[in-house]
Design an enzyme around this catalytic site. Structure first.
Site, PDB file in Angstrom:
ATOM      1  N   LYS A 113       0.820  -1.209   0.000  1.00 32.63           N
ATOM      2  CA  LYS A 113       0.000   0.000   0.000  1.00 32.63           C
ATOM      3  C   LYS A 113       0.860   1.268   0.000  1.00 32.63           C
ATOM      4  O   LYS A 113       0.497   2.262  -0.629  1.00 32.63           O
ATOM      5  CB  LYS A 113      -0.949   0.003   1.202  1.00 32.63           C
ATOM      6  CG  LYS A 113      -2.069  -1.022   1.080  1.00 32.63           C
ATOM      7  CD  LYS A 113      -3.080  -0.892   2.201  1.00 32.63           C
ATOM      8  CE  LYS A 113      -4.227  -1.872   2.009  1.00 32.63           C
ATOM      9  NZ  LYS A 113      -5.252  -1.749   3.056  1.00 32.63           N
ATOM     10  N   LYS A 196      -6.150  -9.440  -7.846  1.00 38.42           N
ATOM     11  CA  LYS A 196      -7.297  -9.553  -6.951  1.00 38.42           C
ATOM     12  C   LYS A 196      -8.395  -8.573  -7.350  1.00 38.42           C
ATOM     13  O   LYS A 196      -8.115  -7.444  -7.758  1.00 38.42           O
ATOM     14  CB  LYS A 196      -6.832  -9.279  -5.515  1.00 38.42           C
ATOM     15  CG  LYS A 196      -7.885  -9.564  -4.454  1.00 38.42           C
ATOM     16  CD  LYS A 196      -7.328  -9.327  -3.069  1.00 38.42           C
ATOM     17  CE  LYS A 196      -8.402  -9.511  -2.012  1.00 38.42           C
ATOM     18  NZ  LYS A 196      -7.934  -9.167  -0.663  1.00 38.42           N
ATOM     19  N   LYS A 199     -11.864  -2.826  -5.184  1.00 39.44           N
ATOM     20  CA  LYS A 199     -12.736  -1.658  -5.286  1.00 39.44           C
ATOM     21  C   LYS A 199     -11.986  -0.454  -5.863  1.00 39.44           C
ATOM     22  O   LYS A 199     -12.601   0.496  -6.339  1.00 39.44           O
ATOM     23  CB  LYS A 199     -13.333  -1.311  -3.924  1.00 39.44           C
ATOM     24  CG  LYS A 199     -12.323  -0.974  -2.857  1.00 39.44           C
ATOM     25  CD  LYS A 199     -12.971  -0.771  -1.483  1.00 39.44           C
ATOM     26  CE  LYS A 199     -13.396  -2.061  -0.850  1.00 39.44           C
ATOM     27  NZ  LYS A 199     -13.866  -1.913   0.526  1.00 39.44           N
TER      28      LYS A 199
END
Length: 334
Positions: A113, A196, A199
């Site tokens: 991240k 994956k 969103k």
């Protein structure tokens, strides 16, 4: 009768999708009659990356609505948002002082991240796993349903519990066990079977949103990326075919079958025929949830009342545990 206490949560960062449903929310429903269940909307975790305040409130209600629409019973289970129960933040600080920097430096999710901008990442993003440990251990949860990507964080939670117990010569915290469930614990993108479902993907066609209507669900599945070959005749044949592996895993999860069952049923079939059946199945399972979510989002006072009631019940469970921890650590209390 419940055989243990479950804690789990979903981040309110918008665009809940099929991966959230199959990897988490559907399992929450299945567990609620076998365990004492506490299901959180983890809004404190969400702000480790900046969120628009108005959108965060809406997304928090959306996750709660998804819990309810999927079948979580608010009187049987506890549904609340994290920021309404201060025990999470208080215990997280104590765990900041128990966890080691080296442990957190090994967390792969932080590296992913933060990327190349590690120095600009928030401190909250770095210590996110300590807050996750506090979420779980504030209730002395015995089990946590986790996806593959959360295993490392749960291992750190277990390390924190063990170290706290060792440092303070106590048996305060349980060593929480993971529950890995279902045929689709890791749902991949409809546009790329090696990534994956997310969103944050800029392509809305990469995911099935829980709020998508029947026509949109069917259209996205028909457009999902595939390869030119017929479906394999054995599970081993899925190994080098990520899109086939993903779509057959989704079918298996939605139909409560194993991948072996699905491969056997569709061996040698063309993708077009399989995708039509997958679309019909996905619409059957997901469209009623989407409709109920839309109804609940039009009744925010009801959703807020469920969250407030859940927060009161969660706080009542956490209060004596936090008091015990403060006594163990040596804090003076009223």
């Amino acid at each position: 009768m419940a055989t243990g206490r479950i804690f789990s949560g979903v981040q309110p960062t918008g665009n809940l999708h099929l991966g959230n449903y199959l990897g988490a929310i559907r399992n929450f429903v299945a567990l609620q009659h076998d365990y004492e269940c506490i299901y959180c909307v983890v809004d404190m975790h969400a702000i480790t990356v900046w969120q628009d305040p108005a959108e965060l409130k809406t997304a928090t209600r959306e996750v709660a609505a998804a819990y309810l629409a999927a079948g979580i019973e608010p009187k049987t289970s506890i549904i609340f948002n994290q920021s309404q129960v201060s025990a999470h933040a208080e215990l997280a600080w104590i765990f900041n002082c128990v966890a080691r920097m080296g442990w957190l430096n090994r967390m792969t999710q932080f590296k992913e991240k933060a990327g190349k901008h590690r120095e600009n990442a928030s401190v909250g993003l770095f210590v996110y796993p300590n807050l996750m440990a506090a979420d779980i251990l504030a209730y002395k949860a015995t089990h946590v349903p986790v996806g593959d990507d959360q295993r490392q964080h749960l291992e750190l939670c277990r390390d924190i519990a063990i170290k706290f117990n060792f440092d303070y010569k106590t048996e305060c915290f349980p060593v929480t066990e993971p529950l890995i469930m279902g045929a689709a614990t890791r749902v991949m993108s409809l546009r790329d079977g090696t990534s994956k479902m997310s969103k944050s993907d800029p392509s809305d066609n990469s995911r099935i949103n829980i709020t998508d209507d029947a026509d949109t669900i069917a259209k996205k599945i028909r457009r999902a990326k595939t390869d030119p070959h017929p479906l394999p005749e054995s599970v081993e044949g899925l190994a080098e075919r990520p899109e086939a592996h993903n779509l057959m895993g989704i079918y298996a999860a939605l139909s409560d079958q194993t991948r072996e069952d699905v491969v056997s049923a569709f061996a040698g079939a063309q993708f077009s025929a399989f995708k039509q059946q997958l679309a019909d199945l996905a619409v059957e399972k997901l469209a009623p949830i989407a409709a109920e979510m839309r109804r609940l989002m039009d009744a925010p006072d009801h959703v807020d009342a469920v969250l407030a009631d859940g927060a009161d019940r969660a706080a009542a469970l956490a209060a004596p545990i936090l008091a015990e921890v403060k006594d163990i650590v040596g804090f003076l209390r009223r």
